[in-house]
Design a protein around this motif. Structure first.
Motif, PDB file in Angstrom:
ATOM      1  N   THR A  11       0.841  -1.182   0.000  1.00  0.00           N
ATOM      2  CA  THR A  11       0.000   0.000   0.000  1.00  0.00           C
ATOM      3  C   THR A  11       0.881   1.240   0.000  1.00  0.00           C
ATOM      4  O   THR A  11       2.108   1.143   0.038  1.00  0.00           O
ATOM      5  CB  THR A  11      -0.910   0.001   1.236  1.00  0.00           C
ATOM      6  N   LEU A  12       0.241   2.417  -0.016  1.00  0.00           N
ATOM      7  CA  LEU A  12       0.986   3.667   0.049  1.00  0.00           C
ATOM      8  C   LEU A  12       1.808   3.730   1.332  1.00  0.00           C
ATOM      9  O   LEU A  12       1.441   3.153   2.349  1.00  0.00           O
ATOM     10  CB  LEU A  12       0.030   4.856   0.030  1.00  0.00           C
ATOM     11  N   ALA A  13       2.897   4.462   1.278  1.00  0.00           N
ATOM     12  CA  ALA A  13       3.728   4.596   2.465  1.00  0.00           C
ATOM     13  C   ALA A  13       3.007   5.391   3.554  1.00  0.00           C
ATOM     14  O   ALA A  13       3.219   5.157   4.730  1.00  0.00           O
ATOM     15  CB  ALA A  13       5.042   5.277   2.107  1.00  0.00           C
ATOM     16  N   PHE A  14       2.145   6.327   3.165  1.00  0.00           N
ATOM     17  CA  PHE A  14       1.378   7.116   4.116  1.00  0.00           C
ATOM     18  C   PHE A  14      -0.098   7.006   3.761  1.00  0.00           C
ATOM     19  O   PHE A  14      -0.462   6.940   2.595  1.00  0.00           O
ATOM     20  CB  PHE A  14       1.785   8.594   4.078  1.00  0.00           C
ATOM     21  N   HIS A  15      -0.958   7.003   4.776  1.00  0.00           N
ATOM     22  CA  HIS A  15      -2.392   6.983   4.548  1.00  0.00           C
ATOM     23  C   HIS A  15      -2.806   8.320   3.946  1.00  0.00           C
ATOM     24  O   HIS A  15      -2.189   9.351   4.182  1.00  0.00           O
ATOM     25  CB  HIS A  15      -3.120   6.747   5.878  1.00  0.00           C
ATOM     26  N   ALA A  16      -3.875   8.316   3.161  1.00  0.00           N
ATOM     27  CA  ALA A  16      -4.333   9.524   2.470  1.00  0.00           C
ATOM     28  C   ALA A  16      -4.644  10.652   3.449  1.00  0.00           C
ATOM     29  O   ALA A  16      -4.350  11.820   3.170  1.00  0.00           O
ATOM     30  CB  ALA A  16      -5.552   9.199   1.622  1.00  0.00           C
ATOM     31  N   SER A  17      -5.218  10.337   4.601  1.00  0.00           N
ATOM     32  CA  SER A  17      -5.526  11.391   5.575  1.00  0.00           C
ATOM     33  C   SER A  17      -4.252  12.044   6.101  1.00  0.00           C
ATOM     34  O   SER A  17      -4.215  13.250   6.331  1.00  0.00           O
ATOM     35  CB  SER A  17      -6.353  10.843   6.732  1.00  0.00           C
ATOM     36  N   SER A 142      -8.986   0.993   6.350  1.00  0.00           N
ATOM     37  CA  SER A 142      -8.114   2.164   6.296  1.00  0.00           C
ATOM     38  C   SER A 142      -6.701   1.840   5.861  1.00  0.00           C
ATOM     39  O   SER A 142      -5.884   2.731   5.778  1.00  0.00           O
ATOM     40  CB  SER A 142      -8.068   2.836   7.668  1.00  0.00           C
ATOM     41  N   GLY A 143      -6.393   0.606   5.585  1.00  0.00           N
ATOM     42  CA  GLY A 143      -5.031   0.266   5.217  1.00  0.00           C
ATOM     43  C   GLY A 143      -4.892  -0.201   3.789  1.00  0.00           C
ATOM     44  O   GLY A 143      -4.038  -1.000   3.489  1.00  0.00           O
ATOM     45  N   GLY A 144      -5.740   0.251   2.888  1.00  0.00           N
ATOM     46  CA  GLY A 144      -5.673  -0.198   1.508  1.00  0.00           C
ATOM     47  C   GLY A 144      -6.631  -1.344   1.275  1.00  0.00           C
ATOM     48  O   GLY A 144      -7.434  -1.701   2.137  1.00  0.00           O
ATOM     49  N   SER A 145      -6.575  -1.952   0.123  1.00  0.00           N
ATOM     50  CA  SER A 145      -7.506  -3.044  -0.178  1.00  0.00           C
ATOM     51  C   SER A 145      -7.103  -4.298   0.583  1.00  0.00           C
ATOM     52  O   SER A 145      -5.937  -4.508   0.885  1.00  0.00           O
ATOM     53  CB  SER A 145      -7.525  -3.314  -1.682  1.00  0.00           C
ATOM     54  N   PRO A 146      -8.068  -5.166   0.893  1.00  0.00           N
ATOM     55  CA  PRO A 146      -7.754  -6.349   1.695  1.00  0.00           C
ATOM     56  C   PRO A 146      -6.841  -7.333   0.985  1.00  0.00           C
ATOM     57  O   PRO A 146      -6.220  -8.165   1.623  1.00  0.00           O
ATOM     58  CB  PRO A 146      -9.112  -6.989   1.964  1.00  0.00           C
ATOM     59  N   THR A 147      -6.731  -7.247  -0.330  1.00  0.00           N
ATOM     60  CA  THR A 147      -5.872  -8.187  -1.046  1.00  0.00           C
ATOM     61  C   THR A 147      -4.418  -7.750  -1.039  1.00  0.00           C
ATOM     62  O   THR A 147      -3.545  -8.524  -1.391  1.00  0.00           O
ATOM     63  CB  THR A 147      -6.330  -8.337  -2.510  1.00  0.00           C
ATOM     64  N   ARG A 148      -4.155  -6.526  -0.650  1.00  0.00           N
ATOM     65  CA  ARG A 148      -2.783  -6.034  -0.623  1.00  0.00           C
ATOM     66  C   ARG A 148      -2.257  -6.118   0.799  1.00  0.00           C
ATOM     67  O   ARG A 148      -2.984  -5.951   1.754  1.00  0.00           O
ATOM     68  CB  ARG A 148      -2.742  -4.587  -1.104  1.00  0.00           C
TER      69      ARG A 148
END
Length: 183
Positions: A11-17, A142-148
């Motif tokens: 996932t992204l290194a930082f959450h979008a918020s 909140s941590g990206g898609s469940p498959t990632r």
């Protein structure tokens, strides 16, 4: 052709918020170096208009976004504290904007980009915090898609099998007749 297995995407290194919140804080920081009021007699900066408290209120918000597990929003207690700081900084930024409007009118000048960026950056920082709190409150992933897999979640190590040793490769040092002086 490469036949090695590729790791799963992260996932992204930082959450979008956290990204939105940090963008708002950086806009506030950038506003400090811009002119707040431009006038024929000279412009006025952030320091001349006492805008530093806004930066001092949003600086801890930036620091808490660096807490571990960057792929998730801020933890709820920390996010509530950051929201309180942001909501304290926003009215002060509005007051500084109104102060700059009165000063520009008095000096027959115009508003500069700095004071507008101050208010906008403070608002964006609050929006970022609210995004994280809302996702947490609604129970959304909140941590990206469940498959990632998460960037901070380590993969469990897989034990590697060693090839069996051939008995013919025994060391001569185990033999009691071995004499080191003969070598």
């Amino acid at each position: 052709m490469d036949t090695r297995a590729r790791p799963n995407p992260t996932t992204l290194a930082f959450h979008a918020s956290r990204i939105v919140t940090d963008l708002g804080v950086l806009l506030v920081l950038a506003s400090m170096s811009l002119t707040y009021v431009t006038a024929p007699g000279g412009g006025r900066s952030a320091m001349a208009l006492d805008a530093l408290p806004v930066l001092l209120l949003v600086a801890p918000i930036f620091i808490v976004t660096l807490l571990p597990d960057h792929t998730r929003p801020l933890p709820r207690p920390v996010a509530w504290g950051a929201l309180v700081l942001g909501l304290a900084a926003f009215p002060y930024a509005i007051v500084k904007y109104l102060d700059a409007v009165v000063l520009a009118d008095t000096l027959d000048g115009a508003l500069g980009l700095g004071v507008r960026l101050l208010v906008f950056g403070t608002f964006i920082a609050i929006v970022g915090i609210v995004i994280g709190l809302t996702r947490s409150w609604m129970g959304l992933a909140s941590g990206g898609s469940p498959t990632r897999r998460s960037a901070t979640t380590p993969r469990p190590p897989t034990p590697r099998r060693r090839p069996a040793r051939v008995m013919a490769e025994q060391t001569p040092f185990a033999n009691p007749r071995f004499d080191s002086l003969e070598i």
